[in-house]
Write an enzyme that holds these catalytic residues in place. Structure first.
Site, PDB file in Angstrom:
ATOM      1  N   ASP A   1       0.853  -1.185   0.000  1.00 46.55           N
ATOM      2  CA  ASP A   1       0.000   0.000   0.000  1.00 46.55           C
ATOM      3  C   ASP A   1       0.889   1.235   0.000  1.00 46.55           C
ATOM      4  O   ASP A   1       1.929   1.250   0.669  1.00 46.55           O
ATOM      5  CB  ASP A   1      -0.930   0.008   1.230  1.00 46.55           C
ATOM      6  CG  ASP A   1      -2.161   0.858   0.970  1.00 46.55           C
ATOM      7  OD1 ASP A   1      -3.249   0.272   0.809  1.00 46.55           O
ATOM      8  OD2 ASP A   1      -2.018   2.095   0.883  1.00 46.55           O
TER       9      ASP A   1
ATOM     10  N   LYS B   1      -0.551   3.407   7.017  1.00 45.29           N
ATOM     11  CA  LYS B   1      -1.430   2.242   6.956  1.00 45.29           C
ATOM     12  C   LYS B   1      -0.592   0.953   7.038  1.00 45.29           C
ATOM     13  O   LYS B   1      -0.921   0.027   7.783  1.00 45.29           O
ATOM     14  CB  LYS B   1      -2.174   2.295   5.613  1.00 45.29           C
ATOM     15  CG  LYS B   1      -3.500   1.618   5.603  1.00 45.29           C
ATOM     16  CD  LYS B   1      -4.220   2.010   4.311  1.00 45.29           C
ATOM     17  CE  LYS B   1      -5.331   1.061   4.000  1.00 45.29           C
ATOM     18  NZ  LYS B   1      -5.922   1.281   2.695  1.00 45.29           N
TER      19      LYS B   1
ATOM     20  N   GLU C   1     -14.045  -9.979  -7.674  1.00 42.91           N
ATOM     21  CA  GLU C   1     -14.293 -10.337  -6.282  1.00 42.91           C
ATOM     22  C   GLU C   1     -15.763 -10.098  -5.962  1.00 42.91           C
ATOM     23  O   GLU C   1     -16.317  -9.083  -6.329  1.00 42.91           O
ATOM     24  CB  GLU C   1     -13.401  -9.434  -5.411  1.00 42.91           C
ATOM     25  CG  GLU C   1     -13.496  -9.689  -3.961  1.00 42.91           C
ATOM     26  CD  GLU C   1     -13.287 -11.150  -3.646  1.00 42.91           C
ATOM     27  OE1 GLU C   1     -12.208 -11.670  -3.907  1.00 42.91           O
ATOM     28  OE2 GLU C   1     -14.233 -11.783  -3.141  1.00 42.91           O
TER      29      GLU C   1
ATOM     30  N   ARG D   1     -18.831  -9.532   0.280  1.00 49.06           N
ATOM     31  CA  ARG D   1     -19.725  -8.522   0.871  1.00 49.06           C
ATOM     32  C   ARG D   1     -19.070  -7.970   2.123  1.00 49.06           C
ATOM     33  O   ARG D   1     -18.499  -8.753   2.904  1.00 49.06           O
ATOM     34  CB  ARG D   1     -21.051  -9.159   1.290  1.00 49.06           C
ATOM     35  CG  ARG D   1     -21.889  -9.689   0.165  1.00 49.06           C
ATOM     36  CD  ARG D   1     -22.876 -10.706   0.671  1.00 49.06           C
ATOM     37  NE  ARG D   1     -22.188 -11.863   1.256  1.00 49.06           N
ATOM     38  CZ  ARG D   1     -22.796 -12.875   1.864  1.00 49.06           C
ATOM     39  NH1 ARG D   1     -24.091 -12.878   1.992  1.00 49.06           N
ATOM     40  NH2 ARG D   1     -22.098 -13.893   2.357  1.00 49.06           N
TER      41      ARG D   1
ATOM     42  N   GLY E   1     -26.952   1.067  -0.345  1.00 53.52           N
ATOM     43  CA  GLY E   1     -25.838   2.012  -0.326  1.00 53.52           C
ATOM     44  C   GLY E   1     -24.546   1.231  -0.498  1.00 53.52           C
ATOM     45  O   GLY E   1     -24.540   0.141  -1.072  1.00 53.52           O
TER      46      GLY E   1
ATOM     47  N   CYS F   1     -20.217  -0.361  -3.642  1.00 54.88           N
ATOM     48  CA  CYS F   1     -20.314  -1.093  -4.914  1.00 54.88           C
ATOM     49  C   CYS F   1     -21.560  -0.793  -5.734  1.00 54.88           C
ATOM     50  O   CYS F   1     -21.451  -0.348  -6.873  1.00 54.88           O
ATOM     51  CB  CYS F   1     -20.226  -2.589  -4.651  1.00 54.88           C
ATOM     52  SG  CYS F   1     -18.599  -3.062  -4.084  1.00 54.88           S
TER      53      CYS F   1
ATOM     54  N   LYS G   1     -21.943   2.769  -7.310  1.00 56.24           N
ATOM     55  CA  LYS G   1     -20.843   3.051  -8.253  1.00 56.24           C
ATOM     56  C   LYS G   1     -20.889   2.117  -9.467  1.00 56.24           C
ATOM     57  O   LYS G   1     -20.722   2.559 -10.607  1.00 56.24           O
ATOM     58  CB  LYS G   1     -19.526   2.884  -7.477  1.00 56.24           C
ATOM     59  CG  LYS G   1     -18.283   2.751  -8.303  1.00 56.24           C
ATOM     60  CD  LYS G   1     -17.057   2.654  -7.416  1.00 56.24           C
ATOM     61  CE  LYS G   1     -16.735   1.264  -6.934  1.00 56.24           C
ATOM     62  NZ  LYS G   1     -16.214   0.335  -7.927  1.00 56.24           N
TER      63      LYS G   1
HETATM   64  C1  UDX Z   1     -22.130  -5.991  -2.683  1.00 58.14           C
HETATM   65  C2  UDX Z   1     -22.280  -7.394  -3.307  1.00 58.14           C
HETATM   66  O1  UDX Z   1     -23.218  -8.160  -2.529  1.00 58.14           O
HETATM   67  C3  UDX Z   1     -20.928  -8.093  -3.372  1.00 58.14           C
HETATM   68  O2  UDX Z   1     -21.058  -9.341  -4.024  1.00 58.14           O
HETATM   69  C4  UDX Z   1     -19.952  -7.202  -4.125  1.00 58.14           C
HETATM   70  O3  UDX Z   1     -18.661  -7.792  -4.150  1.00 58.14           O
HETATM   71  C5  UDX Z   1     -19.873  -5.819  -3.493  1.00 58.14           C
HETATM   72  O4  UDX Z   1     -21.185  -5.241  -3.424  1.00 58.14           O
HETATM   73  P1  UDX Z   1     -21.853  -5.034  -0.199  1.00 58.14           P
HETATM   74  O5  UDX Z   1     -21.949  -3.674  -0.846  1.00 58.14           O
HETATM   75  O6  UDX Z   1     -20.777  -5.291   0.789  1.00 58.14           O
HETATM   76  O7  UDX Z   1     -21.712  -6.175  -1.331  1.00 58.14           O
HETATM   77  O8  UDX Z   1     -23.235  -5.290   0.572  1.00 58.14           O
HETATM   78  P2  UDX Z   1     -24.597  -6.068   0.312  1.00 58.14           P
HETATM   79  O9  UDX Z   1     -24.805  -7.017   1.397  1.00 58.14           O
HETATM   80  O10 UDX Z   1     -24.694  -6.578  -1.066  1.00 58.14           O
HETATM   81  O11 UDX Z   1     -25.654  -4.879   0.509  1.00 58.14           O
HETATM   82  C6  UDX Z   1     -25.661  -3.737  -0.338  1.00 58.14           C
HETATM   83  C7  UDX Z   1     -26.763  -2.802   0.042  1.00 58.14           C
HETATM   84  O12 UDX Z   1     -28.030  -3.367  -0.301  1.00 58.14           O
HETATM   85  C8  UDX Z   1     -26.862  -2.487   1.536  1.00 58.14           C
HETATM   86  O13 UDX Z   1     -27.120  -1.112   1.697  1.00 58.14           O
HETATM   87  C9  UDX Z   1     -28.020  -3.333   2.021  1.00 58.14           C
HETATM   88  O14 UDX Z   1     -28.657  -2.790   3.146  1.00 58.14           O
HETATM   89  C10 UDX Z   1     -28.923  -3.322   0.807  1.00 58.14           C
HETATM   90  N1  UDX Z   1     -29.852  -4.461   0.710  1.00 58.14           N
HETATM   91  C11 UDX Z   1     -29.359  -5.725   0.569  1.00 58.14           C
HETATM   92  C12 UDX Z   1     -31.224  -4.244   0.733  1.00 58.14           C
HETATM   93  O15 UDX Z   1     -31.705  -3.101   0.853  1.00 58.14           O
HETATM   94  N2  UDX Z   1     -32.061  -5.321   0.610  1.00 58.14           N
HETATM   95  C13 UDX Z   1     -31.606  -6.591   0.454  1.00 58.14           C
HETATM   96  O16 UDX Z   1     -32.436  -7.511   0.332  1.00 58.14           O
HETATM   97  C14 UDX Z   1     -30.207  -6.801   0.435  1.00 58.14           C
END
Ligand code: UDX
Length: 428
Positions: free
Chosen positions: A30, A35, A149, A152, A255, A258, A261
């Protein structure tokens, strides 16, 4: 194998730790010296369940070391690129960090030429692998692989150790064999394909999950109008094996780093090819308007929020993470303040980051404390600490017993019996 991982954010650090746990010799790189210093002491810059302990163990075992300079990893057989690809002003993915990493690899390879694979784990537009391969064309023995990747936040380490699938995009059998060797022992279905396919699988997966959420959120608005229960509806839908139960939870919107964006990046990518992904456009629109719709539900009960005290419970974009990027709480707090409300907020770990953006609101030590004297309590992130409440105490301490549940996570029958007025997202 000898592996270098460039970038120690959520993806990079989790990848480095999981590969070290799986018997590889890993060097984490990094640019930020402070860090690296902390990582060497076993202090993770991010909160992720289980990561601190796992990091300490692989450091103690000598399986993982950290440096700022990539030349320390010049004999690595695999270089993972795990740097951020943030949203540029026009919505496309900004590849500045990625291209910087590629030019560092080029330099290091010229110091110690050998057969190696450069693996792109960062989420990148389709065609980036090809571009990187072109940049590295002069580096003899170097192959470029795409290996997206899917982890989550909140369960990142588990997802890295036990992935749902391993997607590998390559353009030659040696690189495929090298990647197979790297993941030897990890039980998961493989998809070995082209780099472009691998790149699109990642965007398409995130866009599809976001679509499911927005579909349910829009349906929840109808469910509210009809007086039906979206939680029961999503359960009834999810039992169909063609639909499945995951990502059908209605709420205040998605939110995180991922979905927001990657959905805009996919739209922009498609537009560059004159394709309008109209469904995805709507997915984003529903997500952007969901917090507005949610606040409207509150305003139906409290039409004038001026001078009202509102408790906001949960600030991170989801539970079990310290990440507030694109968290719905930020939009909600902003709107509440604009309407003249005073806000008391609680989050088990996200409060300090939010307080940098909203120093004017009060942050409490518990969800119950945030509710004291409030005219309404909003559940924004379903942390256990915000869900399991002493309802009797909360009822006694609130100025008005109004609960607006943005995650459908509070026990609606129980709280109604305790005397609250309850409003959920598509359920009452
Ligand atoms: C996501 C993807 O799941 C993962 O595979 C990828 O690599 C990165 O993006 P992450 O952003 O960590 O992962 O969280 P995730 O559990 O997917 O939730 C994303 C958002 O959706 C959260 O704000 C969550 O509260 C919301 N969500 C999720 C809902 O509102 N309803 C659902 O049923 C599931």
């Amino acid at each position: 194998m000898k592996v270098a991982v460039i970038g120690t954010g959520y993806v990079g650090l989790t990848t480095a730790v999981s590969l070290a746990m799986n018997g590889h010799q890993v060097t984490g790189i990094d640019l930020v010296a402070s860090k690296v210093e902390k990582l060497r002491q076993g202090i993770s810059p991010i909160y992720e369940p289980g990561l601190d302990e796992a990091l300490k163990k692989v450091l103690d075992d000598g399986a993982l070391t950290f440096y700022t300079d990539l030349t320390e990893a010049k004999d690595a057989e695999i270089f993972f690129i795990c740097v951020g690809t943030p949203e540029a002003a026009d919505g496309t993915a900004d590849l500045t960090y990625l291209l910087g990493a590629v030019s560092d690899i080029e330099k290091v390879h010229s110091l110690a030429p050998q057969e190696r694979i450069v693996v792109i784990k960062s989420t990148v537009p389709v065609g980036t692998g090809e571009k990187v391969a072109g940049m590295l064309a002069g580096c003899q023995g170097v192959s470029v692989a795409s290996n997206p990747e899917f982890l989550r936040e909140g369960s990142a380490l588990l997802d890295a150790l036990e992935p749902s699938r391993i997607v590998i995009g390559v353009d030659n059998p040696q690189a495929a064999a090298g990647m197979e060797e790297l993941y030897n022992g990890v039980k998961a279905p493989r998809v070995i394909t082209t780099r472009a396919n691998a790149e699109l699988i990642k965007y398409a997966s995130n866009a599809f999950l976001a679509t499911r959420i927005s579909f349910m959120n829009e349906l929840a608005r109808l469910s509210t109008a009809l007086g039906t229960d979206i939680v029961t509806i999503s359960r009834g839908m999810g039992l169909d094996s063609r639909i499945g139960p995951q990502f059908l939870r209605a709420g205040v919107g998605y939110g995180g780093s991922c979905f927001p964006k990657d959905t805009i990046a996919l739209l922009r990518l498609a537009a560059e090819h004159n394709i309008h992904l109209s469904i995805l456009d709507k997915v984003r629109e529903v997500n952007n308007t969901q917090p507005v719709w949610f606040l409207e539900q509150l305003c139906l009960q409290l039409p004038d929020l001026k001078g009202k005290q509102i408790a906001v419970l949960g600030l991170t974009f989801k539970p079990d993470t310290d990440d507030i990027r694109e968290a719905p709480s930020l939009k909600l707090i902003e709107a509440l303040l604009q309407k003249g409300a005073s806000v008391k907020a609680y989050d088990p770990i996200g409060a300090s980051d939010v307080s940098k953006q909203f120093p004017q609101i009060t942050y409490t030590q518990s969800a119950e404390e945030a509710c004291e004297g409030a005219q309404a309590a909003l559940l924004v992130t379903e942390w256990e600490q915000c869900v399991q409440l002493d309802w009797k105490r909360v009822h006694q301490s609130m100025a008005q017993p109004l609960l607006v549940d943005g995650r459908n996570a509070w026990p609606n029958q129980e709280v109604k019996e305790a005397g609250f007025h309850y409003i959920g997202v598509g359920r009452s």
